[in-house]
Enzyme design. Structure first.
Site, mmCIF file in Angstrom:
data_model
loop_
_atom_site.group_PDB
_atom_site.id
_atom_site.type_symbol
_atom_site.label_atom_id
_atom_site.label_comp_id
_atom_site.label_asym_id
_atom_site.label_seq_id
_atom_site.Cartn_x
_atom_site.Cartn_y
_atom_site.Cartn_z
ATOM 1 N N ASP B 100 0.853 -1.187 0.000
ATOM 2 C CA ASP B 100 0.000 0.000 0.000
ATOM 3 C C ASP B 100 0.895 1.246 0.000
ATOM 4 O O ASP B 100 1.109 1.890 1.019
ATOM 5 C CB ASP B 100 -0.947 0.000 1.196
ATOM 6 C CG ASP B 100 -2.126 0.933 0.959
ATOM 7 O OD1 ASP B 100 -2.152 1.615 -0.087
ATOM 8 O OD2 ASP B 100 -3.011 0.989 1.824
ATOM 9 N N CYS B 103 0.314 4.686 1.842
ATOM 10 C CA CYS B 103 -0.762 4.633 2.810
ATOM 11 C C CYS B 103 -0.400 5.764 3.770
ATOM 12 O O CYS B 103 0.773 5.957 4.082
ATOM 13 C CB CYS B 103 -0.737 3.288 3.522
ATOM 14 S SG CYS B 103 -2.107 3.104 4.636
ATOM 15 N N ASN B 207 -7.603 -1.943 7.507
ATOM 16 C CA ASN B 207 -7.416 -1.012 8.626
ATOM 17 C C ASN B 207 -7.671 0.442 8.224
ATOM 18 O O ASN B 207 -7.354 1.354 8.972
ATOM 19 C CB ASN B 207 -6.012 -1.166 9.217
ATOM 20 C CG ASN B 207 -4.922 -0.893 8.201
ATOM 21 O OD1 ASN B 207 -5.199 -0.708 7.025
ATOM 22 N ND2 ASN B 207 -3.686 -0.874 8.647
ATOM 23 N N HIS B 208 -8.210 0.674 7.043
ATOM 24 C CA HIS B 208 -8.465 2.055 6.611
ATOM 25 C C HIS B 208 -9.759 2.594 7.223
ATOM 26 O O HIS B 208 -10.705 1.853 7.422
ATOM 27 C CB HIS B 208 -8.512 2.115 5.079
ATOM 28 C CG HIS B 208 -7.194 1.740 4.470
ATOM 29 N ND1 HIS B 208 -7.085 1.089 3.280
ATOM 30 C CD2 HIS B 208 -5.939 1.921 4.933
ATOM 31 C CE1 HIS B 208 -5.796 0.884 3.028
ATOM 32 N NE2 HIS B 208 -5.083 1.384 4.017
ATOM 33 N N PHE B 209 -9.763 3.893 7.524
ATOM 34 C CA PHE B 209 -10.926 4.423 8.221
ATOM 35 C C PHE B 209 -11.044 5.935 8.094
ATOM 36 O O PHE B 209 -10.106 6.621 7.668
ATOM 37 C CB PHE B 209 -10.849 4.073 9.719
ATOM 38 C CG PHE B 209 -9.642 4.670 10.411
ATOM 39 C CD1 PHE B 209 -9.602 6.014 10.766
ATOM 40 C CD2 PHE B 209 -8.539 3.883 10.705
ATOM 41 C CE1 PHE B 209 -8.485 6.559 11.391
ATOM 42 C CE2 PHE B 209 -7.409 4.439 11.325
ATOM 43 C CZ PHE B 209 -7.392 5.782 11.667
ATOM 44 N N LEU B 210 -12.212 6.433 8.467
ATOM 45 C CA LEU B 210 -12.437 7.856 8.726
ATOM 46 C C LEU B 210 -12.806 7.943 10.196
ATOM 47 O O LEU B 210 -13.636 7.164 10.666
ATOM 48 C CB LEU B 210 -13.648 8.377 7.928
ATOM 49 C CG LEU B 210 -13.598 8.361 6.417
ATOM 50 C CD1 LEU B 210 -14.965 8.794 5.879
ATOM 51 C CD2 LEU B 210 -12.516 9.295 5.930
ATOM 52 N N MET B 386 -9.267 1.924 17.074
ATOM 53 C CA MET B 386 -10.594 2.552 17.093
ATOM 54 C C MET B 386 -11.056 2.997 18.470
ATOM 55 O O MET B 386 -11.821 3.935 18.595
ATOM 56 C CB MET B 386 -11.643 1.571 16.575
ATOM 57 C CG MET B 386 -11.616 1.387 15.105
ATOM 58 S SD MET B 386 -12.990 0.316 14.629
ATOM 59 C CE MET B 386 -12.581 -1.193 15.456
ATOM 60 N N HIS B 409 4.295 5.228 13.314
ATOM 61 C CA HIS B 409 3.154 5.560 12.452
ATOM 62 C C HIS B 409 1.813 5.166 13.052
ATOM 63 O O HIS B 409 0.772 5.407 12.474
ATOM 64 C CB HIS B 409 3.312 4.916 11.082
ATOM 65 C CG HIS B 409 2.826 3.490 10.998
ATOM 66 N ND1 HIS B 409 3.256 2.500 11.829
ATOM 67 C CD2 HIS B 409 1.933 2.905 10.156
ATOM 68 C CE1 HIS B 409 2.665 1.365 11.517
ATOM 69 N NE2 HIS B 409 1.853 1.568 10.507
#
Lengths: 138, 486
Positions: B100, B103, B207-210, B386, B409
């Site tokens: 990725d 990322c 693991n991608h999110f807003l 989260m 990170h």
């Protein structure tokens, strides 16, 4: 009877160990194992097929290339596959036909996305039929 | 009995431990792990030592193969790894960037408070979920032609701004102004482009999110104010995603290609995923040109998503962008290789810094830090999991001296996805989060369980180590109010 494939756990990612009467069959079972990570295999209907041809410098790379080709078809064309026929199989090339259908969100509950098959822990073992191992980046 | 790692590691200080080059035959330099003593036990079990040692095999690596405190077992490179190689005679390794490519994380600030947002958080999360395509197999709202995709890959964030997604100010407050120069779409395969076209403007899965969050602690008020963060309870929005299938395919293509040429260049590597080629070779150059394309695509992607996040806030609160102060704080890459100039053993040296799950952390005064932050240093955005929190830190001189201007990170995984799913069900995770007052909308419940807090190290601990070690300075902590998961 022994399992066709099993999952390997890894901190960040997930792998597949697959078995077969020979390496060719183990390649098929790895592909099935990989799609079982994405969706329940039973939910995939055989509606269409794709012909796949890959070459690589050696057997291990061929395994990675084979799986990466399938990942690309899933990612670019939304294709899910559950059955694979490897029609020609050499150490450095293979031709195959994969059967399945495009994702139908009403029936397919997608589980995990796979970015790629990696070369880390990649193994092709001809002893005792065929046994192969691959780790995916998920 | 003393812990097994004690026989291997030499203590540099309380937060830095060295793996001597004698640990494994073939290491060109020692390894250095930034961690507390308490963390080492787990790091030892996780095969990280082996991977840090393996990276030390890379030709031209100076002066250490490094790991940040969020380090964990990766494929080839450890996640949380930093490796700099000499541009003159060193190598570049696509595995040192990862699949990725770029990322990264982008942070938007608002002048809204948690009291204002709280009552409408469900509506806001639903709106974000509807406006930003996410999840596996999702397709973007953008329709770009192949020619437009080439422009995206060359221009990066600026392409999005020129096409009405955000503006020049967003681009300025993005690492490298959202564009690595030298991107060459001719080095990106047709397959990569085919994967990239429909996915532009999508969050992805995993693991991608807003995340909508509220500031919970400010460690340095004066500095935070420079970033537009003034008070506890102020609402921020964090965007975490990357270059989608395009980046994955670029990495796949070049790991395969470089794997075929390592022998030609007489390079010996202990793990095939570390496939590499001299930076000056045609293959090495081609990878860097293709990687730049994917990195720029990722910046355009986050720029588009930022725009939809702003639209969602405007829709829910019926206020203008200006009234709500919806300005970007910063955007950082955490999977990338960069040609940078650093001081090594007292001499200026051009190096290729691989950051695989690590963030650039340049100090105040550095010319690559945008004007707005030149006096305080580059903002470093560190998402946690989260349920816990995330941090804004700043780059430091110490990072420049010791880690090629790099820091952690994120929190770093400690539990496999399968183990996380076995111990938590997605529905339970959602309930635990709801008990904490965190609203979650996820494409997949299984995916939610994989990302449970228990699967990660405690971000507070990780950031504390980078702060104590001096490689980044913690400024703001924020906690989640609502999350959209891919």
């Amino acid at each position: 009877m022994a399992k066709d494939f099993e999952l390997i756990e890894h901190t960040a990612d997930v792998g597949i160990m697959a078995y077969g009467a020979d390496v060719k069959e183990a390649f098929v079972n790895t592909a099935r194992g990989m799609f079982s990570l994405i969706v329940e295999l039973e939910s995939i209907r055989e509606v269409e097929h794709r012909d796949i041809e890959v070459t690589a410098p050696d057997e291990e790379s061929l395994l990675a290339a084979w799986l990466n080709e399938l990942i690309c078809l899933f990612d670019a064309e939304n294709m899910l596959f559950s059955r694979f026929e490897i029609r020609e199989f050499e150490d450095t090339s293979l031709r195959a036909r994969a059967y399945g259908e495009t994702v139908d969100s009403s029936r397919h509950k997608l589980k995990v996305g796979i970015k790629a098959a990696t070369y880390h822990m990649l193994e092709v073992d001809r002893n005792d039929g065929g046994r192969v191992q691959v780790l995916f980046d998920v | 009995m003393s812990a097994p790692w004690k026989q291997v590691l030499n203590r540099v200080n309380d937060y830095c431990w060295e793996i001597p080059a004698s640990y494994k035959e073939g290491m060109r330099v020692p390894g250095r792990i930034y961690a507390s003593e308490a963390m080492l036990e787990h790091i030892w079990q996780d095969q990280v030592f082996q991977q840090v040692a393996n990276v030390a095999f890379l030709p031209g690596i100076v002066p250490y193969s490094m790991a940040m405190p969020d380090v964990h077992w990766g494929y080839g490179f450890p996640i949380g790894g930093v490796a700099a190689t000499r541009v003159s005679d060193g190598v570049v390794s696509p595995g040192g960037v990862g699949f990725d490519i770029n990322c990264g994380v982008r942070l938007l600030r608002t002048s809204l408070t948690a009291e204002e947002v709280g009552p409408r958080i469900e509506k806001l999360i639903t709106e974000l979920y509807n406006n930003v395509p996410s999840g596996l197999g999702s397709r973007g709202r953008l329709r770009v032609s192949e020619k437009e995709l080439d422009e995206v890959m060359v221009k990066g964030g600026a392409w999005a701004a020129e096409n009405g997604y955000g503006d020049a100010e967003d681009v300025e407050t993005t690492e490298d102004s959202g564009c690595i120069r030298g991107a060459n779409p001719g080095k990106v395969s047709a397959k990569a482009k085919q994967r990239g076209i429909p996915q532009l403007g999508t969050l992805g899965s995993g693991n991608h999110f807003l995340e909508v969050e509220r500031v919970s602690e400010i460690f340095d008020h004066e500095t935070a104010r420079v970033m537009g963060i003034d008070e506890i309870g102020q609402v921020l929005v964090l965007i975490h995603c990357g270059s989608r299938g395009l980046g994955h395919q670029v990495c796949t293509d070049y790991v395969a290609l470089l794997g075929r040429v390592v022998q030609k260049y007489g390079i010996s590597i202990p793990d095939r995923q570390l496939a590499c080629a001299p930076i000056q070779s045609p293959e090495g150059k081609a990878y860097l040109e293709a990687m730049a394309c994917a990195a720029n695509y990722a910046w355009a992607n986050r720029q588009c998503i930022l725009h939809w996040v702003r639209e969602s806030l405007i829709g829910v609160f019926s206020k203008s962008r200006r009234e709500m102060g919806l300005e970007q704080v910063y955007d950082v890459a955490h999977n990338i290789a960069k040609i940078e100039t650093h001081t090594v053993n007292g001499k200026r040296l051009d190096v290729c810094v691989h950051r695989k799950g690590a963030t650039r952390a340049f100090p105040a005064g550095h010319p690559d830090v945008p004007e707005a932050y030149r006096e305080i240093g580059q903002p470093v955005l560190i998402p946690g999991d989260m349920g816990r929190g995330s941090y804004i830190a700043l780059g430091t001189e110490e990072a420049m001296r010791t880690t090629f201007g790099s820091t952690c990170h994120g929190a770093g995984r400690i539990q496999s996805r399968a183990a996380a799913k076995r111990s938590q069900r997605g529905a339970d995770v959602a309930r635990v989060l709801a008990d904490k007052g965190i609203t979650v909308k996820a494409g997949s419940m299984g995916g939610l369980a994989e990302e449970a807090s228990e699967a990660y190290k405690d971000v507070d601990e990780v950031v504390d180590i980078t702060h104590q070690a001096g490689i980044s300075r913690r400024i703001v902590r924020a906690v989640p109010m609502g999350v959209v998961k891919g």
